[in-house]
Design a protein around this motif. Sequence first.
Motif, PDB file in Angstrom:
ATOM      1  N   GLN A 190       0.754  -1.283  -0.089  1.00  0.00           N
ATOM      2  CA  GLN A 190       0.057  -0.145  -0.066  1.00  0.00           C
ATOM      3  C   GLN A 190       0.848   1.146   0.012  1.00  0.00           C
ATOM      4  OE1 GLN A 190      -2.237  -1.021   3.501  1.00  0.00           O
ATOM      5  NE2 GLN A 190      -4.012  -1.085   2.274  1.00  0.00           N
ATOM      6  N   VAL A 191       1.970   1.235   0.291  1.00  0.00           N
ATOM      7  CA  VAL A 191       2.740   2.219   0.479  1.00  0.00           C
ATOM      8  C   VAL A 191       2.993   3.151  -0.838  1.00  0.00           C
ATOM      9  CG1 VAL A 191       5.353   3.132   1.101  1.00  0.00           C
ATOM     10  CG2 VAL A 191       4.402   1.496   2.540  1.00  0.00           C
ATOM     11  N   PRO A 192       3.283   2.615  -1.834  1.00  0.00           N
ATOM     12  CA  PRO A 192       3.555   3.482  -2.979  1.00  0.00           C
ATOM     13  C   PRO A 192       2.315   4.340  -3.311  1.00  0.00           C
ATOM     14  CG  PRO A 192       4.419   1.301  -3.886  1.00  0.00           C
ATOM     15  CD  PRO A 192       3.782   1.245  -2.326  1.00  0.00           C
ATOM     16  N   ASP A 193       0.771   3.662  -3.263  1.00  0.00           N
ATOM     17  CA  ASP A 193      -0.299   4.506  -3.407  1.00  0.00           C
ATOM     18  C   ASP A 193      -0.500   5.526  -2.467  1.00  0.00           C
ATOM     19  OD1 ASP A 193      -0.967   3.120  -5.698  1.00  0.00           O
ATOM     20  OD2 ASP A 193      -2.550   1.708  -4.634  1.00  0.00           O
ATOM     21  N   ALA A 194      -0.056   5.229  -1.296  1.00  0.00           N
ATOM     22  CA  ALA A 194      -0.265   6.195  -0.261  1.00  0.00           C
ATOM     23  C   ALA A 194       0.685   7.528  -0.255  1.00  0.00           C
ATOM     24  CB  ALA A 194       0.195   5.603   1.133  1.00  0.00           C
ATOM     25  N   ILE A 195       1.933   7.361  -0.800  1.00  0.00           N
ATOM     26  CA  ILE A 195       2.760   8.172  -1.116  1.00  0.00           C
ATOM     27  C   ILE A 195       2.242   9.050  -2.324  1.00  0.00           C
ATOM     28  CG2 ILE A 195       4.982   8.889  -1.685  1.00  0.00           C
ATOM     29  CD1 ILE A 195       5.011   8.101   1.127  1.00  0.00           C
ATOM     30  N   ALA A 196       1.845   8.646  -3.318  1.00  0.00           N
ATOM     31  CA  ALA A 196       1.308   9.225  -4.400  1.00  0.00           C
ATOM     32  C   ALA A 196       0.159   9.993  -4.156  1.00  0.00           C
ATOM     33  CB  ALA A 196       0.838   8.282  -5.431  1.00  0.00           C
ATOM     34  N   TRP A 197      -0.845   9.697  -3.283  1.00  0.00           N
ATOM     35  CA  TRP A 197      -2.064  10.389  -2.816  1.00  0.00           C
ATOM     36  C   TRP A 197      -1.416  11.501  -2.084  1.00  0.00           C
ATOM     37  CZ3 TRP A 197      -3.595  10.936   2.368  1.00  0.00           C
ATOM     38  CH2 TRP A 197      -4.725  11.635   2.478  1.00  0.00           C
ATOM     39  N   VAL A 198      -0.587  11.334  -0.901  1.00  0.00           N
ATOM     40  CA  VAL A 198      -0.128  12.442  -0.106  1.00  0.00           C
ATOM     41  C   VAL A 198       0.391  13.469  -1.023  1.00  0.00           C
ATOM     42  CG1 VAL A 198       1.667  13.055   1.638  1.00  0.00           C
ATOM     43  CG2 VAL A 198       0.380  11.035   2.014  1.00  0.00           C
ATOM     44  N   LEU A 199       1.485  13.113  -1.906  1.00  0.00           N
ATOM     45  CA  LEU A 199       1.923  14.175  -2.914  1.00  0.00           C
ATOM     46  C   LEU A 199       1.248  14.728  -3.669  1.00  0.00           C
ATOM     47  CD1 LEU A 199       5.243  12.031  -4.244  1.00  0.00           C
ATOM     48  CD2 LEU A 199       5.126  13.911  -2.405  1.00  0.00           C
ATOM     49  N   LYS A 200      -0.008  14.193  -4.136  1.00  0.00           N
ATOM     50  CA  LYS A 200      -1.124  14.929  -4.821  1.00  0.00           C
ATOM     51  C   LYS A 200      -1.856  16.092  -4.080  1.00  0.00           C
ATOM     52  CE  LYS A 200      -5.184  14.164  -7.594  1.00  0.00           C
ATOM     53  NZ  LYS A 200      -6.015  14.948  -6.982  1.00  0.00           N
ATOM     54  N   GLN A 201      -2.198  15.451  -2.645  1.00  0.00           N
ATOM     55  CA  GLN A 201      -2.688  16.204  -1.580  1.00  0.00           C
ATOM     56  C   GLN A 201      -1.716  17.596  -1.239  1.00  0.00           C
ATOM     57  OE1 GLN A 201      -5.978  15.636  -1.646  1.00  0.00           O
ATOM     58  NE2 GLN A 201      -5.168  13.883  -2.595  1.00  0.00           N
ATOM     59  N   ILE A 202      -0.510  17.549  -1.292  1.00  0.00           N
ATOM     60  CA  ILE A 202       0.450  18.581  -0.732  1.00  0.00           C
ATOM     61  C   ILE A 202       0.466  19.548  -2.005  1.00  0.00           C
ATOM     62  CG2 ILE A 202       2.943  19.067  -0.823  1.00  0.00           C
ATOM     63  CD1 ILE A 202       3.413  16.608   0.893  1.00  0.00           C
ATOM     64  N   HIS A 203       0.369  19.109  -3.212  1.00  0.00           N
ATOM     65  CA  HIS A 203       0.399  20.014  -4.568  1.00  0.00           C
ATOM     66  C   HIS A 203      -1.014  20.521  -4.433  1.00  0.00           C
ATOM     67  CE1 HIS A 203       0.700  21.411  -8.451  1.00  0.00           C
ATOM     68  NE2 HIS A 203      -0.360  20.897  -8.840  1.00  0.00           N
ATOM     69  N   GLU A 204      -2.274  20.073  -3.858  1.00  0.00           N
ATOM     70  CA  GLU A 204      -3.329  20.715  -3.962  1.00  0.00           C
ATOM     71  C   GLU A 204      -3.503  21.624  -2.521  1.00  0.00           C
ATOM     72  OE1 GLU A 204      -6.444  18.044  -4.620  1.00  0.00           O
ATOM     73  OE2 GLU A 204      -5.597  17.488  -6.697  1.00  0.00           O
ATOM     74  N   ARG A 205      -2.565  21.768  -1.605  1.00  0.00           N
ATOM     75  CA  ARG A 205      -2.419  22.460  -0.538  1.00  0.00           C
ATOM     76  C   ARG A 205      -3.238  21.788   0.406  1.00  0.00           C
ATOM     77  NH1 ARG A 205      -1.317  28.711  -2.297  1.00  0.00           N
ATOM     78  NH2 ARG A 205       0.996  27.800  -3.713  1.00  0.00           N
ATOM     79  N   LYS A 206      -3.669  20.506   0.511  1.00  0.00           N
ATOM     80  CA  LYS A 206      -4.601  20.128   1.372  1.00  0.00           C
ATOM     81  C   LYS A 206      -4.047  19.107   2.753  1.00  0.00           C
ATOM     82  CE  LYS A 206      -8.292  19.441  -1.966  1.00  0.00           C
ATOM     83  NZ  LYS A 206      -9.295  18.384  -2.433  1.00  0.00           N
ATOM     84  N   VAL A 207      -2.654  19.144   2.355  1.00  0.00           N
ATOM     85  CA  VAL A 207      -1.789  18.401   3.449  1.00  0.00           C
ATOM     86  C   VAL A 207      -0.490  19.339   3.743  1.00  0.00           C
ATOM     87  CG1 VAL A 207       0.071  16.408   3.831  1.00  0.00           C
ATOM     88  CG2 VAL A 207      -2.390  16.020   2.937  1.00  0.00           C
ATOM     89  N   VAL A 208      -0.121  19.535   5.073  1.00  0.00           N
ATOM     90  CA  VAL A 208       0.520  20.380   5.491  1.00  0.00           C
ATOM     91  C   VAL A 208       2.105  19.690   5.427  1.00  0.00           C
ATOM     92  CG1 VAL A 208       1.762  21.770   7.425  1.00  0.00           C
ATOM     93  CG2 VAL A 208      -0.891  21.661   6.831  1.00  0.00           C
ATOM     94  N   ASN A 209       1.959  18.251   5.971  1.00  0.00           N
ATOM     95  CA  ASN A 209       3.390  17.384   6.146  1.00  0.00           C
ATOM     96  C   ASN A 209       3.054  15.951   6.356  1.00  0.00           C
ATOM     97  OD1 ASN A 209       6.127  16.809   6.762  1.00  0.00           O
ATOM     98  ND2 ASN A 209       6.050  18.076   8.440  1.00  0.00           N
ATOM     99  N   TYR A 210       3.825  15.106   6.367  1.00  0.00           N
ATOM    100  CA  TYR A 210       3.597  13.698   6.278  1.00  0.00           C
ATOM    101  C   TYR A 210       4.897  13.012   6.737  1.00  0.00           C
ATOM    102  CZ  TYR A 210       5.952  12.558   2.089  1.00  0.00           C
ATOM    103  OH  TYR A 210       7.048  12.202   1.039  1.00  0.00           O
TER     104      TYR A 210
END
Length: 314
Positions: free
Chosen positions: A275-295
């Motif tokens: 699951q890790v690759p999908d999780a990282i891809a999702w996090v990076l997308k949310q960072i790009h959309e400014r919905k995630v501050v840090n991970y």
Amino acid sequence: MIEIKGDNKDLIINAVSKSYKRGTVRANCDISVALHPGQIVAIIGHNGAGKSTLLNQIIGIVKPDQGQIDYNGISFIDNTKYARSLVSMMPQLYAPLAGVTLRQSIESILHIRGISGKKNKELCKEILDELKIEKWADRPGEKLSGGLQRLASFAMAVVYPSPILLLDEPTNDVDPVRRKLIWNYMRKLARNGHILVVVTHNLLEVEQYADRFLLLNHGKLIQDELTVGEHKQISSNTLFVVMNDWDALSNLPESLETRYIEEEMQVIFNLSAEQVPDAIAWVLKQIHERKVVNYRLTSATLEASYGGLTDGNE
């Protein structure tokens, strides 16, 4: 009801349940598991999760409301005398040692088991040496520290071991050096074909020494995992995500539909390696959309998984 089957030398627990106070307090609920010779099985869970009740059901102190506990094709529930002939138990409470020395308490257990004379002395000395407590052997029980009383209880349970050994918090109050000696002695017993069931809150010791763990919560068995070898599963990956927009969670990939805990604006995901690759891809997308501050992605300990699997309302 899930029927559990095993070999004759397995301890088979099938759909065991127990309630108190006319059904208002559930000690355990529909527990089914097979316990195998040669394994150290740790039972973990919050206070009140049903750990000690399960041990008491195995040895016949507590009778389940329903279910079966069988060994070698014979029911422990219907034959409690048979159960107690095959099971040794170290209870959570200290053994009553007032008026006797540590050595006398161990020798008395051997006498009860029919071992006397020279053999009694030899077995007593062997366990005293194994646990490195010989220097306190002739001290009265009431003058022993809590840790030494705990070691005395352990020695009494294992000095002439039964096929099945139930140990409730064996390392409580014991110093770090002798904690390791206790686990090493349990490993020797497992290698000799005994079934060992250990109730403990020490998750680091479970990770280091147990072959398998059973996680209980509100009386239910919610996880049964191996902890060693190719099938080691208690060390997963944990993804910590600091959010500023909870809407991002509605876009999770299906593969990430997993357990998570909301703590303020932080989400904790327990992930398999796949699951890790999908999780990282999702996090990076949310960072790009400014919905995630840090991970932060880490390898989870059993303690982190344990905290995520139980709600702690005990």
